[in-house]
Design an enzyme around this catalytic site. Structure first.
Site, mmCIF file in Angstrom:
data_model
loop_
_atom_site.group_PDB
_atom_site.id
_atom_site.type_symbol
_atom_site.label_atom_id
_atom_site.label_comp_id
_atom_site.label_asym_id
_atom_site.label_seq_id
_atom_site.Cartn_x
_atom_site.Cartn_y
_atom_site.Cartn_z
ATOM 1 N N ALA A 182 0.785 -1.227 0.000
ATOM 2 C CA ALA A 182 0.000 0.000 0.000
ATOM 3 C C ALA A 182 0.819 1.281 0.000
ATOM 4 O O ALA A 182 0.467 2.257 -0.650
ATOM 5 C CB ALA A 182 -0.926 -0.018 1.219
ATOM 6 N N ARG A 183 1.916 1.289 0.725
ATOM 7 C CA ARG A 183 2.664 2.538 0.899
ATOM 8 C C ARG A 183 3.526 2.904 -0.304
ATOM 9 O O ARG A 183 4.110 3.985 -0.345
ATOM 10 C CB ARG A 183 3.527 2.432 2.162
ATOM 11 C CG ARG A 183 4.562 1.321 2.116
ATOM 12 C CD ARG A 183 5.101 1.013 3.520
ATOM 13 N NE ARG A 183 6.141 -0.006 3.497
ATOM 14 C CZ ARG A 183 6.714 -0.510 4.587
ATOM 15 N NH1 ARG A 183 6.336 -0.101 5.782
ATOM 16 N NH2 ARG A 183 7.646 -1.426 4.478
ATOM 17 N N ARG A 253 3.495 -12.079 0.406
ATOM 18 C CA ARG A 253 3.979 -13.296 1.070
ATOM 19 C C ARG A 253 2.862 -14.333 1.076
ATOM 20 O O ARG A 253 2.952 -15.342 1.738
ATOM 21 C CB ARG A 253 4.375 -13.005 2.535
ATOM 22 C CG ARG A 253 5.457 -11.957 2.721
ATOM 23 C CD ARG A 253 6.819 -12.446 2.264
ATOM 24 N NE ARG A 253 7.837 -11.421 2.500
ATOM 25 C CZ ARG A 253 8.109 -10.420 1.648
ATOM 26 N NH1 ARG A 253 7.444 -10.328 0.510
ATOM 27 N NH2 ARG A 253 9.049 -9.544 1.933
ATOM 28 N N HIS A 305 6.734 -2.219 -7.572
ATOM 29 C CA HIS A 305 6.921 -1.875 -6.155
ATOM 30 C C HIS A 305 7.809 -0.631 -6.076
ATOM 31 O O HIS A 305 8.335 -0.164 -7.076
ATOM 32 C CB HIS A 305 7.658 -3.009 -5.424
ATOM 33 C CG HIS A 305 6.862 -4.254 -5.201
ATOM 34 N ND1 HIS A 305 6.505 -4.679 -3.950
ATOM 35 C CD2 HIS A 305 6.352 -5.169 -6.057
ATOM 36 C CE1 HIS A 305 5.821 -5.813 -4.044
ATOM 37 N NE2 HIS A 305 5.717 -6.140 -5.314
ATOM 38 N N SER A 306 8.031 -0.140 -4.853
ATOM 39 C CA SER A 306 9.082 0.842 -4.635
ATOM 40 C C SER A 306 9.642 0.598 -3.222
ATOM 41 O O SER A 306 8.963 -0.021 -2.418
ATOM 42 C CB SER A 306 8.549 2.272 -4.759
ATOM 43 O OG SER A 306 7.792 2.662 -3.645
ATOM 44 N N TYR A 307 10.892 1.032 -2.876
ATOM 45 C CA TYR A 307 11.743 1.762 -3.772
ATOM 46 C C TYR A 307 13.106 1.074 -3.843
ATOM 47 O O TYR A 307 13.341 0.096 -3.121
ATOM 48 C CB TYR A 307 11.929 3.210 -3.248
ATOM 49 C CG TYR A 307 12.494 3.315 -1.835
ATOM 50 C CD1 TYR A 307 11.645 3.425 -0.735
ATOM 51 C CD2 TYR A 307 13.887 3.284 -1.594
ATOM 52 C CE1 TYR A 307 12.163 3.529 0.556
ATOM 53 C CE2 TYR A 307 14.392 3.385 -0.309
ATOM 54 C CZ TYR A 307 13.539 3.502 0.754
ATOM 55 O OH TYR A 307 14.041 3.589 2.036
ATOM 56 N N TYR A 358 17.632 -10.126 1.544
ATOM 57 C CA TYR A 358 16.756 -11.106 2.198
ATOM 58 C C TYR A 358 15.928 -11.873 1.171
ATOM 59 O O TYR A 358 15.398 -11.286 0.244
ATOM 60 C CB TYR A 358 15.795 -10.407 3.173
ATOM 61 C CG TYR A 358 14.847 -9.427 2.515
ATOM 62 C CD1 TYR A 358 13.506 -9.767 2.334
ATOM 63 C CD2 TYR A 358 15.270 -8.176 2.049
ATOM 64 C CE1 TYR A 358 12.630 -8.883 1.731
ATOM 65 C CE2 TYR A 358 14.405 -7.295 1.451
ATOM 66 C CZ TYR A 358 13.081 -7.646 1.293
ATOM 67 O OH TYR A 358 12.223 -6.778 0.693
ATOM 68 N N GLU A 380 11.501 -2.539 -8.429
ATOM 69 C CA GLU A 380 11.487 -1.544 -7.353
ATOM 70 C C GLU A 380 11.767 -0.196 -8.013
ATOM 71 O O GLU A 380 12.883 0.061 -8.469
ATOM 72 C CB GLU A 380 12.561 -1.857 -6.299
ATOM 73 C CG GLU A 380 12.415 -3.209 -5.599
ATOM 74 C CD GLU A 380 11.317 -3.233 -4.535
ATOM 75 O OE1 GLU A 380 10.723 -2.169 -4.263
ATOM 76 O OE2 GLU A 380 11.061 -4.315 -3.984
HETATM 77 N N1 ARG Z 1 10.301 -5.701 -1.829
HETATM 78 C C1 ARG Z 1 9.651 -6.907 -2.275
HETATM 79 C C2 ARG Z 1 9.067 -7.601 -1.065
HETATM 80 O O1 ARG Z 1 9.633 -7.525 -0.023
HETATM 81 C C3 ARG Z 1 10.608 -7.769 -3.016
HETATM 82 C C4 ARG Z 1 10.069 -9.068 -3.491
HETATM 83 C C5 ARG Z 1 11.035 -9.744 -4.397
HETATM 84 N N2 ARG Z 1 10.632 -11.085 -4.717
HETATM 85 C C6 ARG Z 1 10.896 -12.145 -3.983
HETATM 86 N N3 ARG Z 1 10.364 -13.278 -4.352
HETATM 87 N N4 ARG Z 1 11.636 -12.101 -2.940
HETATM 88 O O2 ARG Z 1 8.020 -8.173 -1.158
HETATM 89 ZN ZN ZN Z 2 6.863 -3.755 -2.134
#
Ligand code: ARG
Ligand code: ZN
Length: 452
Positions: A182-183, A253, A305-307, A358, A380
């Protein structure tokens, strides 16, 4: 007696025009933790930051040029986190939040004004304005643009897909979705700009004749509205759970691929809470169902997405694992980055999403790839620095829109050249027809001759 009443009235007018910072969740005392991870020892520490701190801090983004990771630290944890880092000899900074990010322009009156491409380029729009804009575009270009409802959000807002160049044929599809977090406001503008530009500019007709584009400009409308009106840092959906003081799940997730394994939390108050089960979030269910209905035709997928200015490719659920065609993904990713750079020298880095700071399981990019969608990415968007972070200043929206458009166009061209049904021009089809005629003629002739 009348004077104070008038003053009050005056103040009321101002409040209607702008959301004051006081409407928002108060983040006084919260800090942005900046860690420079250039040293391998520090990089390893950052990758294991959850074990070191005893909780996973809210990751905001990274500046890969300066090799800095940014986290959002709650007021009550600032001192403890700082002490812990110092004890481990990790150089860091605790930065104050830029208060400008809380000064949000409030929605304007829909009855009185039409949302135009100018608005998409120069300000953040609320959900109703976004919907009004895509409706207008669909009315303006009825042959090119069609709206498709994919489902409803938890609070009942429509998740709408904009189909551009859907002519009922089996053309390959490039699927773009925006703002599952959202942000990350800039993502919505990028998606709306893409819709308008591809649909309105004659230069893209040829591309659209061999590739179809599906754009879902707001995949998390509940969360987005909440981030506009209550909590600028809101990331998740807005689902409520019984017996919990915290609501919302991280929809990125919640996808059904290695769900709930790495880089997630099973506790409801976490920013990366993966939900009660895969697809527990109605938004994710609507998106996965819609994609699966036509997955054999979808050849490109981008989640906006960002950023951080990064083009991320799978796999992202764990580290050092890549799909067998990873070289193709890197190559096209680099072509996208080059197209962005050509505009204004803005640099995007092409990296594996799991090998960075991560891994994260249950994200949409991995799931899309697992369904056989060849070119699957997370982008991003800008900025790269944490000064304004998710609130990229409105006067920079236009440039980011134009840059991201170039990247997406590169993907469309790649999909066209790999999977596009070769277009039969009228002269080519005429000669093809005459060839067939000639063949038939010869066959009849030879038959005739043979018989005779
Ligand atoms: N900023 C994203 C998140 O945290 C990156 C996702 C990238 N994709 C991944 N499968 N890790 O959700
Ligand atoms: Zn994101």
């Amino acid at each position: 007696m009348k004077f104070p009443a008038l003053l009050l009235f005056g103040a009321g007018i101002i409040l209607i025009g702008f959301a004051s910072a006081s409407d928002y969740k108060n983040y006084d005392g919260f800090k942005i933790l900046e860690v420079k991870y250039a040293e391998p020892r520090v990089r390893r520490y950052v990758q294991e930051i959850e074990q070191h701190l005893g909780f996973m801090p809210d990751f905001l983004g990274e500046n890969w040029k300066l090799q800095q990771a940014h986290y959002f630290i709650e007021k009550d944890s600032v001192a403890r986190v700082s002490r812990q880092l110092t004890a481990n000899n990790i150089t860091h900074r605790m930065r104050d939040l830029n208060q400008n990010i809380f000064k949000v322009r409030k929605r304007r009156d829909l009855e009185n004004s039409q949302v135009t491409i100018q608005d998409v380029n120069y300000r953040y729009l609320n959900y109703n304005e976004q919907m009004q804009f895509i409706n207008t575009v669909a009315q303006q270009f009825p042959n090119t643009v069609k709206l498709q409802k994919l489902g409803n959000s938890y609070e009942g807002r429509s998740i709408t897909a904009v189909r551009i160049g859907d002519d009922g044929t089996n053309k390959p599809i490039v699927w773009i979705d925006a703002g599952i977090h959202a942000r990350e406001w800039i993502s919505y503008n990028v998606a709306l700009y893409l819709i308008y530009t591809i649909a309105s500019e004659p230069a893209y007709r040829d591309l659209l004749s061999s590739v179809q584009l599906v754009v879902v400009p707001n995949t998390n409308p509940d969360g987005y509205e909440y981030s506009r009106t209550h909590d600028r840092m809101w990331r998740k959906t807005r689902s409520r759970f019984t017996n919990s003081r915290c609501g919302g799940a991280d929809a990125n997730r919640n996808y059904p691929f290695y769900w709930g394994t790495k880089g997630v939390s099973h506790s409801q108050c976490s920013e990366i809470y993966c939900g009660t089960r895969a697809q527990s979030e109605p938004e994710v269910l609507a998106l996965t169902n819609a994609i699966q209905r036509e997955e054999t035709r979808i050849k490109g997928y981008i989640a906006l997405h960002s950023y951080g200015q990064e083009i991320l490719y799978p796999w992202g659920h764990t580290m050092r694992q890549y799909p067998s065609d990873v070289q193709d993904l890197i190559q096209v990713g680099q072509a996208m980055a080059a197209a962005v750079k050509a505009i204004n020298n803005t640099e995007y880095s092409v990296v594996n999403s799991g090998d960075g700071l991560y891994p994260a399981a249950g994200a949409s990019d991995d799931w899309a790839k697992s369904r056989g969608i060849k070119f699957s990415y997370t982008i991003e968007l800008s900025p790269i620095d944490d000064e304004t972070g998710f609130t990229l200043p409105e006067d920079r929206i236009n440039q980011v829109n134009r840059e991201a458009f170039q990247a997406i166009q590169v993907l469309m061209i790649e999909v066209k050249s790999r999977f596009g049904i070769p277009k039969v021009t009228s002269s080519a089809s005429a000669s093809a027809n005459s060839l067939i005629l000639l063949k038939r003629l010869r066959t009849t002739m030879s038959r005739g001759l043979g018989r005779g």
